[in-house]
Scaffold this motif. Structure first.
Motif, PDB file in Angstrom:
ATOM      1  N   ALA A  74       0.776  -0.940   0.063  1.00 39.54           N
ATOM      2  CA  ALA A  74      -0.033  -0.033   0.039  1.00 39.54           C
ATOM      3  C   ALA A  74       0.970   1.097  -0.036  1.00 39.54           C
ATOM      4  O   ALA A  74       1.891   1.373   0.786  1.00 39.54           O
ATOM      5  CB  ALA A  74      -0.971   0.006   1.408  1.00 39.54           C
ATOM      6  N   ALA A  75       0.728   2.325  -0.935  1.00 37.61           N
ATOM      7  CA  ALA A  75       1.424   3.533  -0.903  1.00 37.61           C
ATOM      8  C   ALA A  75       0.572   4.658   0.076  1.00 37.61           C
ATOM      9  O   ALA A  75       1.364   5.456   0.332  1.00 37.61           O
ATOM     10  CB  ALA A  75       1.297   3.909  -2.441  1.00 37.61           C
ATOM     11  N   ALA A  76      -0.639   4.247   0.631  1.00 39.19           N
ATOM     12  CA  ALA A  76      -0.946   5.275   1.433  1.00 39.19           C
ATOM     13  C   ALA A  76      -2.371   4.761   2.099  1.00 39.19           C
ATOM     14  O   ALA A  76      -2.998   3.602   1.819  1.00 39.19           O
ATOM     15  CB  ALA A  76      -1.569   6.501   0.612  1.00 39.19           C
ATOM     16  N   VAL A  77      -2.549   5.256   3.311  1.00 43.54           N
ATOM     17  CA  VAL A  77      -3.797   4.811   3.899  1.00 43.54           C
ATOM     18  C   VAL A  77      -4.682   6.064   4.458  1.00 43.54           C
ATOM     19  O   VAL A  77      -4.237   7.171   4.028  1.00 43.54           O
ATOM     20  CB  VAL A  77      -3.332   4.001   5.239  1.00 43.54           C
ATOM     21  CG1 VAL A  77      -3.011   2.683   4.997  1.00 43.54           C
ATOM     22  CG2 VAL A  77      -2.348   4.759   6.061  1.00 43.54           C
ATOM     23  N   TRP A  78      -5.601   5.975   5.308  1.00 43.39           N
ATOM     24  CA  TRP A  78      -6.402   7.158   5.856  1.00 43.39           C
ATOM     25  C   TRP A  78      -6.300   6.963   7.211  1.00 43.39           C
ATOM     26  O   TRP A  78      -6.490   6.111   7.835  1.00 43.39           O
ATOM     27  CB  TRP A  78      -7.842   6.934   5.357  1.00 43.39           C
ATOM     28  CG  TRP A  78      -8.051   7.361   3.845  1.00 43.39           C
ATOM     29  CD1 TRP A  78      -7.598   6.675   2.751  1.00 43.39           C
ATOM     30  CD2 TRP A  78      -8.399   8.575   3.428  1.00 43.39           C
ATOM     31  NE1 TRP A  78      -7.966   7.193   1.563  1.00 43.39           N
ATOM     32  CE2 TRP A  78      -8.529   8.558   2.051  1.00 43.39           C
ATOM     33  CE3 TRP A  78      -8.899   9.756   3.889  1.00 43.39           C
ATOM     34  CZ2 TRP A  78      -8.900   9.432   1.072  1.00 43.39           C
ATOM     35  CZ3 TRP A  78      -9.286  10.771   2.787  1.00 43.39           C
ATOM     36  CH2 TRP A  78      -9.379  10.490   1.421  1.00 43.39           C
ATOM     37  N   LEU A  79      -6.358   8.267   7.888  1.00 53.89           N
ATOM     38  CA  LEU A  79      -6.263   8.674   9.365  1.00 53.89           C
ATOM     39  C   LEU A  79      -7.644   9.025   9.672  1.00 53.89           C
ATOM     40  O   LEU A  79      -8.140  10.087   9.217  1.00 53.89           O
ATOM     41  CB  LEU A  79      -5.163   9.337   9.516  1.00 53.89           C
ATOM     42  CG  LEU A  79      -3.742   8.764   9.356  1.00 53.89           C
ATOM     43  CD1 LEU A  79      -2.642   9.844   9.621  1.00 53.89           C
ATOM     44  CD2 LEU A  79      -3.384   7.309  10.120  1.00 53.89           C
ATOM     45  N   ARG A  80      -8.429   8.785  10.718  1.00 60.38           N
ATOM     46  CA  ARG A  80      -9.448   9.338  11.323  1.00 60.38           C
ATOM     47  C   ARG A  80      -9.154   9.583  12.742  1.00 60.38           C
ATOM     48  O   ARG A  80      -8.756   8.539  13.633  1.00 60.38           O
ATOM     49  CB  ARG A  80     -10.518   8.303  10.933  1.00 60.38           C
ATOM     50  CG  ARG A  80     -12.135   9.008  11.626  1.00 60.38           C
ATOM     51  CD  ARG A  80     -13.064   8.351  11.191  1.00 60.38           C
ATOM     52  NE  ARG A  80     -13.212   6.798  11.664  1.00 60.38           N
ATOM     53  CZ  ARG A  80     -13.988   6.354  12.447  1.00 60.38           C
ATOM     54  NH1 ARG A  80     -14.811   7.098  13.109  1.00 60.38           N
ATOM     55  NH2 ARG A  80     -13.973   5.078  12.657  1.00 60.38           N
ATOM     56  N   ARG A  81      -9.072  10.922  13.104  1.00 60.03           N
ATOM     57  CA  ARG A  81      -8.654  11.361  14.515  1.00 60.03           C
ATOM     58  C   ARG A  81      -9.565  10.741  15.407  1.00 60.03           C
ATOM     59  O   ARG A  81     -11.051  10.729  15.145  1.00 60.03           O
ATOM     60  CB  ARG A  81      -8.256  12.718  14.480  1.00 60.03           C
ATOM     61  CG  ARG A  81      -7.629  13.367  15.995  1.00 60.03           C
ATOM     62  CD  ARG A  81      -7.367  14.682  15.491  1.00 60.03           C
ATOM     63  NE  ARG A  81      -8.610  15.429  15.550  1.00 60.03           N
ATOM     64  CZ  ARG A  81      -8.506  16.851  15.248  1.00 60.03           C
ATOM     65  NH1 ARG A  81      -7.187  17.391  14.668  1.00 60.03           N
ATOM     66  NH2 ARG A  81      -9.635  17.505  15.391  1.00 60.03           N
ATOM     67  N   GLY A  82      -9.220  10.657  16.661  1.00 56.97           N
ATOM     68  CA  GLY A  82     -10.119   9.997  17.601  1.00 56.97           C
ATOM     69  C   GLY A  82     -11.229  10.717  18.126  1.00 56.97           C
ATOM     70  O   GLY A  82     -12.127  10.123  18.845  1.00 56.97           O
ATOM     71  N   ALA A  90      -2.895   9.632   4.182  1.00 56.80           N
ATOM     72  CA  ALA A  90      -1.578   9.742   4.840  1.00 56.80           C
ATOM     73  C   ALA A  90      -0.884   8.730   3.819  1.00 56.80           C
ATOM     74  O   ALA A  90      -1.166   7.460   3.859  1.00 56.80           O
ATOM     75  CB  ALA A  90      -1.760   9.475   6.232  1.00 56.80           C
ATOM     76  N   PRO A  91       0.250   9.307   3.039  1.00 59.33           N
ATOM     77  CA  PRO A  91       1.077   8.425   2.310  1.00 59.33           C
ATOM     78  C   PRO A  91       1.940   7.424   3.299  1.00 59.33           C
ATOM     79  O   PRO A  91       2.341   8.102   4.415  1.00 59.33           O
ATOM     80  CB  PRO A  91       2.186   9.300   1.621  1.00 59.33           C
ATOM     81  CG  PRO A  91       1.173  10.517   1.606  1.00 59.33           C
ATOM     82  CD  PRO A  91       0.503  10.735   2.847  1.00 59.33           C
ATOM     83  N   VAL A  92       2.406   6.432   2.746  1.00 58.02           N
ATOM     84  CA  VAL A  92       3.407   5.447   3.559  1.00 58.02           C
ATOM     85  C   VAL A  92       4.797   5.836   3.403  1.00 58.02           C
ATOM     86  O   VAL A  92       5.157   5.787   2.175  1.00 58.02           O
ATOM     87  CB  VAL A  92       2.919   3.978   3.507  1.00 58.02           C
ATOM     88  CG1 VAL A  92       4.047   3.095   3.978  1.00 58.02           C
ATOM     89  CG2 VAL A  92       1.567   3.558   3.629  1.00 58.02           C
ATOM     90  N   LEU A  93       5.278   6.276   4.413  1.00 56.95           N
ATOM     91  CA  LEU A  93       6.770   6.973   4.217  1.00 56.95           C
ATOM     92  C   LEU A  93       7.883   5.697   3.953  1.00 56.95           C
ATOM     93  O   LEU A  93       8.677   5.715   3.296  1.00 56.95           O
ATOM     94  CB  LEU A  93       7.073   7.980   4.872  1.00 56.95           C
ATOM     95  CG  LEU A  93       6.424   9.289   4.965  1.00 56.95           C
ATOM     96  CD1 LEU A  93       7.049  10.243   6.044  1.00 56.95           C
ATOM     97  CD2 LEU A  93       6.634   9.996   3.629  1.00 56.95           C
TER      98      LEU A  93
END
Length: 232
Positions: A74-82, A90-93
């Motif tokens: 995966a080149a990126a995922v998504w972030l959902r704040r608490g 969010a790109p995977v660095l």
């Protein structure tokens, strides 16, 4: 000498959703949950997809999660704040080759870095963790059991007894002062109920656990050093 008792059979804590912000109220992990903690989602064609686990900001623009929670390649995922703020891509660095750790880029500044703890933990220290289970509590408390341990392929850290559920993987663990002590990483003990939970997606062992089970937590010192190395 680093204890290795019970650290042979290994079961990662995979994600199976709710937000833990309300559950965290009044606990030392509450400030972090609303600012530096996020649910980790797969990238489904430019939008948030399946829930993968949890993540936490460890430096400006840098978010840590467990590698085993990421889809391969995966080149990126998504972030959902608490606290429920809109999710961001969010790109995977980088993925570490030395431990179960990956670094994501928080390009939009969604998360604020968590304050990092200094020093080491001791047996009996109270700890709190946050995660994103599909059912059950999003916040768990417990005590440090083995303060210094190495889990092959996962890294160096400590174990704690707590009722952490599937979906906590990559989530933050804090001490009484609210500072980040590490990331929830794996279940070191191979128990039948936990294996069933891994295969079925129903975390029966975690929900039924009274005093909790042994959780391996990747040390924040290890995480910070590796994150800096990978970012460089």
């Amino acid at each position: 000498m680093i204890p290795r008792r019970g650290l042979v059979a290994l079961l990662p804590l995979s994600a199976c959703a709710g937000l833990p912000a309300e559950e965290a109220a009044g606990t030392p992990i509450a400030p972090l949950v609303g600012t530096g903690f996020a649910a980790l989602h797969a990238d489904a064609g430019g939008r948030p997809g399946a829930l993968l686990g949890s993540a936490v900001a460890v430096a400006p623009g840098r978010v840590a999660c467990t590698t085993h929670a990421l889809p391969r390649g995966a080149a990126a995922v998504w972030l959902r704040r608490g606290d429920g703020a809109p999710a961001r891509r969010a790109p995977v660095l980088a993925r570490s080759r030395r431990m179960d750790l990956s670094i994501l880029a928080d390009e939009g500044g969604l998360l604020s870095p968590a304050p990092l703890a200094e020093g080491t933990v001791e047996a009996g220290d109270p700890v709190w963790a946050a995660g994103m289970p599909s059912i059950g509590a999003g916040v768990a408390s417990g005590v440090v059991e083995i303060p210094d341990a190495i889990l092959p392929r996962f890294g160096r850290g400590f174990t704690a007894r707590m009722a952490a559920l599937m979906g906590y993987s990559g989530g933050p663990v804090v001490g009484r002062d609210g500072r980040l002590r590490g990331l929830v990483s794996a279940l070191p003990d191979g128990e039948g109920a936990n294996a069933l939970a891994w295969l079925s997606g129903m975390d029966l062992g975690g929900l039924a656990g009274g005093r909790g089970r042994r959780i391996f937590i990747l040390s924040i010192q290890e995480v910070a050093e590796e994150a800096e190395r990978l970012s460089a």
